[in-house]
Design a protein around this motif. Structure first.
Motif, mmCIF file in Angstrom:
data_model
loop_
_atom_site.group_PDB
_atom_site.id
_atom_site.type_symbol
_atom_site.label_atom_id
_atom_site.label_comp_id
_atom_site.label_asym_id
_atom_site.label_seq_id
_atom_site.Cartn_x
_atom_site.Cartn_y
_atom_site.Cartn_z
ATOM 1 N N GLN A 1 29.451 14.003 14.905
ATOM 2 C CA GLN A 1 28.440 12.938 14.912
ATOM 3 C C GLN A 1 27.312 13.274 15.886
ATOM 4 O O GLN A 1 26.136 13.090 15.572
ATOM 5 N N ALA A 2 27.657 13.797 17.057
ATOM 6 C CA ALA A 2 26.644 14.154 18.046
ATOM 7 C C ALA A 2 25.739 15.270 17.523
ATOM 8 O O ALA A 2 24.518 15.233 17.715
ATOM 9 N N SER A 3 26.312 16.229 16.842
ATOM 10 C CA SER A 3 25.505 17.312 16.268
ATOM 11 C C SER A 3 24.552 16.771 15.211
ATOM 12 O O SER A 3 23.373 17.142 15.167
ATOM 13 N N TYR A 4 25.067 15.902 14.365
ATOM 14 C CA TYR A 4 24.228 15.285 13.331
ATOM 15 C C TYR A 4 23.077 14.503 13.959
ATOM 16 O O TYR A 4 21.928 14.626 13.550
ATOM 17 N N GLU A 5 23.386 13.716 14.956
ATOM 18 C CA GLU A 5 22.361 12.879 15.588
ATOM 19 C C GLU A 5 21.342 13.728 16.345
ATOM 20 O O GLU A 5 20.153 13.403 16.362
ATOM 21 N N ALA A 6 21.772 14.823 16.954
ATOM 22 C CA ALA A 6 20.830 15.719 17.631
ATOM 23 C C ALA A 6 19.862 16.333 16.619
ATOM 24 O O ALA A 6 18.660 16.474 16.891
ATOM 25 N N MET A 7 20.373 16.672 15.448
ATOM 26 C CA MET A 7 19.500 17.197 14.400
ATOM 27 C C MET A 7 18.529 16.119 13.914
ATOM 28 O O MET A 7 17.384 16.407 13.577
ATOM 29 N N ARG A 8 18.982 14.887 13.886
ATOM 30 C CA ARG A 8 18.108 13.796 13.462
ATOM 31 C C ARG A 8 16.976 13.590 14.466
ATOM 32 O O ARG A 8 15.828 13.354 14.081
ATOM 33 N N VAL A 9 17.281 13.698 15.754
ATOM 34 C CA VAL A 9 16.231 13.620 16.776
ATOM 35 C C VAL A 9 15.198 14.717 16.526
ATOM 36 O O VAL A 9 13.989 14.464 16.513
ATOM 37 N N THR A 10 15.679 15.929 16.308
ATOM 38 C CA THR A 10 14.779 17.065 16.073
ATOM 39 C C THR A 10 13.929 16.846 14.830
ATOM 40 O O THR A 10 12.713 17.100 14.836
ATOM 41 N N THR A 11 14.542 16.371 13.769
ATOM 42 C CA THR A 11 13.815 16.115 12.527
ATOM 43 C C THR A 11 12.737 15.066 12.735
ATOM 44 O O THR A 11 11.587 15.236 12.304
ATOM 45 N N ARG A 12 13.091 13.978 13.389
ATOM 46 C CA ARG A 12 12.107 12.925 13.644
ATOM 47 C C ARG A 12 10.906 13.470 14.407
ATOM 48 O O ARG A 12 9.754 13.236 14.048
ATOM 49 N N LEU B 1 33.961 15.268 24.060
ATOM 50 C CA LEU B 1 34.150 14.368 22.914
ATOM 51 C C LEU B 1 35.256 14.856 21.987
ATOM 52 O O LEU B 1 35.476 16.060 21.847
ATOM 53 N N PRO B 2 35.915 13.933 21.291
ATOM 54 C CA PRO B 2 36.861 14.337 20.243
ATOM 55 C C PRO B 2 36.086 14.953 19.069
ATOM 56 O O PRO B 2 34.882 14.719 18.929
ATOM 57 N N PRO B 3 36.767 15.720 18.227
ATOM 58 C CA PRO B 3 36.082 16.451 17.144
ATOM 59 C C PRO B 3 35.173 15.596 16.259
ATOM 60 O O PRO B 3 34.061 16.009 15.945
ATOM 61 N N PRO C 1 18.027 3.537 12.030
ATOM 62 C CA PRO C 1 18.477 3.601 13.427
ATOM 63 C C PRO C 1 19.918 4.104 13.490
ATOM 64 O O PRO C 1 20.622 4.150 12.486
ATOM 65 N N SER C 2 20.333 4.473 14.660
ATOM 66 C CA SER C 2 21.711 4.915 14.850
ATOM 67 C C SER C 2 22.646 3.731 14.682
ATOM 68 O O SER C 2 22.302 2.605 15.010
ATOM 69 N N GLY C 3 23.813 4.009 14.193
ATOM 70 C CA GLY C 3 24.802 2.964 13.961
ATOM 71 C C GLY C 3 25.602 2.631 15.208
ATOM 72 O O GLY C 3 25.390 3.210 16.277
ATOM 73 N N PRO C 4 26.536 1.707 15.085
ATOM 74 C CA PRO C 4 27.330 1.280 16.246
ATOM 75 C C PRO C 4 28.179 2.410 16.822
ATOM 76 O O PRO C 4 28.510 2.396 18.004
ATOM 77 N N GLU C 5 28.504 3.425 16.001
ATOM 78 C CA GLU C 5 29.308 4.536 16.511
ATOM 79 C C GLU C 5 28.543 5.352 17.555
ATOM 80 O O GLU C 5 29.138 6.081 18.339
ATOM 81 N N SER C 6 27.223 5.195 17.588
ATOM 82 C CA SER C 6 26.441 5.958 18.566
ATOM 83 C C SER C 6 26.717 5.497 19.998
ATOM 84 O O SER C 6 26.414 6.218 20.937
ATOM 85 N N GLU C 7 27.280 4.321 20.160
ATOM 86 C CA GLU C 7 27.629 3.843 21.507
ATOM 87 C C GLU C 7 28.641 4.762 22.185
ATOM 88 O O GLU C 7 28.745 4.775 23.402
ATOM 89 N N LEU C 8 29.371 5.537 21.401
ATOM 90 C CA LEU C 8 30.364 6.454 21.943
ATOM 91 C C LEU C 8 29.784 7.827 22.264
ATOM 92 O O LEU C 8 30.469 8.681 22.826
ATOM 93 N N LEU C 9 28.518 8.040 21.921
ATOM 94 C CA LEU C 9 27.866 9.317 22.171
ATOM 95 C C LEU C 9 27.337 9.376 23.604
ATOM 96 O O LEU C 9 27.146 8.339 24.242
ATOM 97 N N PRO C 10 27.085 10.578 24.111
ATOM 98 C CA PRO C 10 26.559 10.714 25.480
ATOM 99 C C PRO C 10 25.244 9.956 25.664
ATOM 100 O O PRO C 10 24.414 9.875 24.743
#
Length: 133
Positions: free
Chosen positions: A44-55, A37-39, A95-104
């Motif tokens: 964003q991926a790191s943030y979302e992974a933390m959100r999964v963990t928090t949930r 992924l680009p920087p 929920p995750s936003g539209p930018e999440s479509e670019l995540l793995p």
């Protein structure tokens, strides 16, 4: 076991399975997925992974308190207190936003399923609190 206890056990098992899947994703796939992924998307991926963990940790903590009630280890009033309430709502309920479509894909799947689980348990938390009040 029947009724509410069986329901909580199924939800607990679902949460535990999702926690294990999230752990395995972080341990075995996250670094390789993020390297592609680009920087700005890595962040964003790191943030979302933390959100999964928090949930998932919030849901598990809430379910453990409910299991304690069903085992007679605490009262429903204690479990409905702010100390045991499901928290993290402002981060976890969105929920995750539209930018999440670019995540793995693996991360997107965890995001979607952890969000659905969190929203379901948030409704249960509201019901429990309403019944105690």
């Amino acid at each position: 076991m029947g009724g509410p206890t069986a329901f909580f056990n199924r939800t607990y098992d679902e949460t535990m399975a999702l926690l294990l899947e999230a752990r395995n994703y972080v341990a075995h796939h996250e670094a390789a997925d993020q390297a592609k992924l680009p920087p700005h998307l890595r962040l964003q991926a790191s943030y979302e992974a933390m959100r999964v963990t928090t949930r998932l940790t919030q849901v598990m903590a809430w379910l453990l308190a409910q299991k304690a009630v069903h085992a007679g280890e605490m009262t429903q009033e204690q479990a409905a207190s702010d100390e045991y309430a499901l928290s993290g709502g402002h981060i976890c309920s969105e929920p995750s936003g539209p930018e999440s479509e670019l995540l793995p894909g693996g991360l997107r799947s965890l995001l979607d399923r952890s969000h659905g689980l969190y929203v379901r348990v948030a409704r249960l938390d509201e019901m429990v609190r309403r019944n105690v009040a």
